[in-house]
Design an enzyme around this catalytic site. Structure first.
Site, short mmCIF file in Angstrom:
data_model
loop_
_atom_site.label_atom_id
_atom_site.label_comp_id
_atom_site.label_asym_id
_atom_site.label_seq_id
_atom_site.Cartn_x
_atom_site.Cartn_y
_atom_site.Cartn_z
N ALA A 107 42.91 39.30 41.62
CA ALA A 107 42.87 37.75 41.92
C ALA A 107 41.99 37.11 43.19
O ALA A 107 41.42 36.11 43.06
CB ALA A 107 44.25 37.37 42.06
N GLY A 111 39.81 31.96 42.94
CA GLY A 111 39.36 30.91 42.23
C GLY A 111 40.13 30.57 40.69
O GLY A 111 40.62 29.60 40.28
N LYS A 112 40.31 31.75 40.22
CA LYS A 112 40.62 31.69 38.87
C LYS A 112 42.52 31.47 38.94
O LYS A 112 42.88 30.97 38.12
CB LYS A 112 40.46 32.79 37.98
CG LYS A 112 38.96 33.09 37.62
CD LYS A 112 38.49 34.11 36.76
CE LYS A 112 36.79 34.35 37.00
NZ LYS A 112 36.63 34.65 38.11
N ASP A 130 45.81 41.72 44.31
CA ASP A 130 44.28 42.55 44.75
C ASP A 130 44.79 43.70 45.48
O ASP A 130 45.38 43.58 46.52
CB ASP A 130 43.42 41.40 45.31
CG ASP A 130 41.95 41.80 45.22
OD1 ASP A 130 41.26 41.22 44.24
OD2 ASP A 130 41.56 42.63 45.80
N ASP A 157 47.29 48.49 43.93
CA ASP A 157 46.27 48.96 42.84
C ASP A 157 46.77 48.40 41.57
O ASP A 157 47.93 48.92 41.16
CB ASP A 157 46.11 50.40 43.01
CG ASP A 157 44.93 50.82 42.13
OD1 ASP A 157 44.59 50.38 41.34
OD2 ASP A 157 44.26 51.68 42.36
N ASP A 177 40.45 40.15 35.44
CA ASP A 177 39.17 39.64 35.92
C ASP A 177 38.44 40.64 36.76
O ASP A 177 38.44 40.81 37.95
CB ASP A 177 39.18 38.35 36.76
CG ASP A 177 37.86 37.75 37.02
OD1 ASP A 177 36.94 37.79 35.90
OD2 ASP A 177 37.36 37.21 38.16
N CYS A 230 31.70 39.81 35.15
CA CYS A 230 30.40 38.78 35.47
C CYS A 230 29.21 39.74 35.22
O CYS A 230 28.34 39.78 35.95
CB CYS A 230 30.58 38.12 36.64
SG CYS A 230 30.75 39.11 38.19
C1 LIG Z 1 35.64 39.86 40.22
S1 LIG Z 1 36.66 40.08 41.47
C2 LIG Z 1 38.00 38.97 41.17
C3 LIG Z 1 37.64 37.25 41.23
C4 LIG Z 1 38.76 36.61 41.42
N1 LIG Z 1 39.44 36.54 39.73
C5 LIG Z 1 38.51 35.23 41.39
O1 LIG Z 1 38.44 34.26 40.41
O2 LIG Z 1 38.50 34.57 42.53
C6 LIG Z 1 37.36 41.56 41.45
C7 LIG Z 1 38.70 41.91 42.36
O3 LIG Z 1 39.29 43.02 42.11
C8 LIG Z 1 39.42 43.87 43.21
N2 LIG Z 1 40.04 44.91 42.80
C9 LIG Z 1 39.15 46.23 42.59
N3 LIG Z 1 39.79 47.31 42.28
C10 LIG Z 1 41.16 46.81 42.16
C11 LIG Z 1 42.22 47.43 41.59
N4 LIG Z 1 42.18 48.92 41.24
N5 LIG Z 1 43.46 46.84 41.69
C12 LIG Z 1 43.29 45.69 41.99
N6 LIG Z 1 42.45 44.98 42.42
C13 LIG Z 1 41.22 45.48 42.41
C14 LIG Z 1 38.42 43.35 44.27
O4 LIG Z 1 38.96 43.66 45.40
C15 LIG Z 1 38.04 42.07 43.61
O5 LIG Z 1 38.60 41.20 44.54
#
Ligand SMILES: C[S@@+](CC[C@H](N)C(=O)[O-])C[C@H]1O[C@@H](n2cnc3c(N)ncnc32)[C@H](O)[C@@H]1O
Lengths: 302, 171
Positions: A107, A111-112, A130, A157, A177, A230
């Site tokens: 998250a 934003g989302k 997150d 995680d 996301d 993305c």
């Molecule tokens: C594309 S970004 C998310 C953007 C967010 N949804 C927004 O709209 O603001 C992906 C996120 O996944 C997190 N992430 C990466 N691996 C993860 C995991 N195994 N478990 C939870 N979060 C994870 C990253 O820290 C990052 O903040």
């Protein structure tokens, strides 16, 4: 742009696609209806002499004709939040309803998650998770500025997320996301492709597969999971959804999207995918003058 | 733990004094009364919300579901600082709920509002209301809108907008 050459066979008008990737993006913001209506926000922008363009597909998405959208009164009051136009698509596809229990499993910076809260009229529970603590502080800052009172923020995680901390044992809707190779953000971050490699793609895909599976497990039967990235790489998109179809009880479902887009792929690099993956959306930068995105909608079937 | 209060954990506020088990913890009733007495915010405004404490005196407001106690990063938004003589609402909660306020609201003009958002203190001797924590507001698109919390003493309004929230805005 070299890494993008591999998509020449799957993208119509590839030259227009490449040209769009070279152009910088405008300043998009989302109107945060928790704090102010679209009407009031537009009136405030008019009063401040800020010109804007309203997206055809979503009246809450604006492009501001201004260099620093963060230094407007509308931003200070949390009427607007800087968010790329295509990034506003997944929450709309998720269709959260007031009172729902929603899990935004990746998250930060929020934003989302805050858009989901706004679509629910700030009624219900949005668990915004997150695994990156640093990014969680940005998420918390945004949630408070935008006045989202239904967010519960966790730091774990997503792949082995435990629901034990709550009183309920499944979510109604989940947004994945996912972390990704970010090819579609090239217009915002010109160095997005600097560390591109197939090895990186396959390691991120491994994480994505673990997250989408846990997302389906944590969502009730009949519930909805939206998977988005993305990036353009099919290994991180259709192949991840295919992995979920092979291992968890779910099916790909249709959704309406008034932005121009291409269907999901049913084959890539010698692999074939479920035909229903055509119902997913690939949004390319040249189609609507935005960043790139992939969105698929799943229904949990058991 | 001596005071039964844990800095890592959210505990829901007891409804009333009679249900209180942790010394010094504010009650839901006291929080709702505070917003009503100080700012005229109708208690019914908060009917769908719960209040929580994490860390001594820091109160959070939340509208979702959650069991108590709960160990997570955050729920809803920080709302109020208690366990001190004068309770102090946060900038963000005032922006979120301030439109229900009818008392202790100080209306600023454009230039005063700009200075307030930038975190500046200013002499505003014309104010003849209460001293202490006020809601600073200004007009935007024809309606009043809360900017944040100010501390008014000796003719001066001190902006309490936290550093990270301060902005240099167009006048
Ligand atoms: C594309 S970004 C998310 C953007 C967010 N949804 C927004 O709209 O603001 C992906 C996120 O996944 C997190 N992430 C990466 N691996 C993860 C995991 N195994 N478990 C939870 N979060 C994870 C990253 O820290 C990052 O903040």
């Amino acid at each position: 742009m070299e890494p993008l050459e591999r998509y020449r066979p799957i993208i119509d008008d590839f030259d227009a696609f490449l040209a769009a990737c070279e152009r910088p993006l405008g300043n998009a913001v989302r109107v945060n209806t928790i704090k102010a209506s679209v009407e009031r926000t537009l009136a405030a922008l008019n009063e401040a002499g800020v010109d804007y363009d309203q997206a055809d597909w979503n009246p809450r998405v604006l492009t501001l004709e201004i260099d620093s959208p963060g230094s407007t009164w509308t931003s200070f009051h949390g009427f607007t939040h800087g968010q790329e136009e295509v990034s506003a698509v997944p929450p709309v596809v998720l269709e959260p309803q007031p009172g729902d229990r929603v899990w935004d499993c990746c998250a930060a910076p929020g934003g989302k998650a805050t858009q989901i809260a706004a679509l629910m009229d700030d009624r219900g529970t949005v668990v915004a998770n997150d695994n990156n603590l640093g990014r969680i502080s940005a998420l918390r800052f945004n949630a408070e500025r935008l006045g989202a009172t239904g967010l519960a923020v966790t730091n774990a995680d997503a792949r082995n997320y435990s629901l034990e901390r709550f009183d309920f044992d499944a979510f109604d809707r989940t947004l994945v996301d996912a972390p990704c190779s970010c090819e579609g953000t090239i217009r915002k971050n010109p160095d997005a492709l600097d560390n591109w490699s197939e090895g990186h793609i396959s390691s991120v895909a491994g994480i994505q597969k673990g997250i989408i599976r846990r997302a389906i497990q944590a969502t009730r039967e009949g519930g909805t999971v939206v998977y988005s990235t993305c990036t353009f790489a099919p290994e991180e998109n259709e192949a991840v959804v295919q992995h979920a179809l092979d291992n968890e009880p779910c099916r790909v479902v249709d959704f309406d999207l008034e932005l121009e887009h291409a269907p999901g792929l049913t084959a890539w690099d010698g692999e074939t995918f479920d035909e229903r993956l055509e119902r997913a959306a690939r949004i390319y930068p040249h189609q609507n003058d935005t960043g790139g995105f992939f969105v698929a909608k799943l229904e949990v079937t058991a | 733990m001596a005071d039964g209060n844990d800095g890592q954990r959210f505990d829901r506020l007891p409804a009333t004094e009679a249900e209180r088990t942790v010394d010094g913890r504010a009650t839901r009733e006291a929080v709702v009364d505070y917003f009503a007495d100080r700012f005229g915010i109708p208690p019914a405004t908060f009917d769908d919300y719960t209040f929580w404490e994490k860390g001594a005196g820091k109160i959070w407001i939340y509208r979702g579901e959650a069991p108590t106690p709960l160990e997570i990063e955050a729920i809803g938004m920080t709302c109020l600082r208690t366990r001190q003589e004068h309770w102090k609402p946060t900038t963000d909660v005032v922006q979120r709920f301030g439109d229900h306020a009818t008392e202790c609201v100080i209306d600023l003009d454009r230039e005063q509002a700009r200075r307030f958002a930038a975190g500046e203190d200013q002499m505003l001797e014309w104010w003849d209301g209460d001293w202490g924590y006020l809601i600073a507001a200004h007009e935007i698109a024809g309606e009043a809108e809360a900017i944040g919390v100010g501390l008014y003493v000796h003719g001066e309004l001190r902006s309490m907008v936290p550093k990270g929230r301060q902005r240099d805005l167009e006048p």
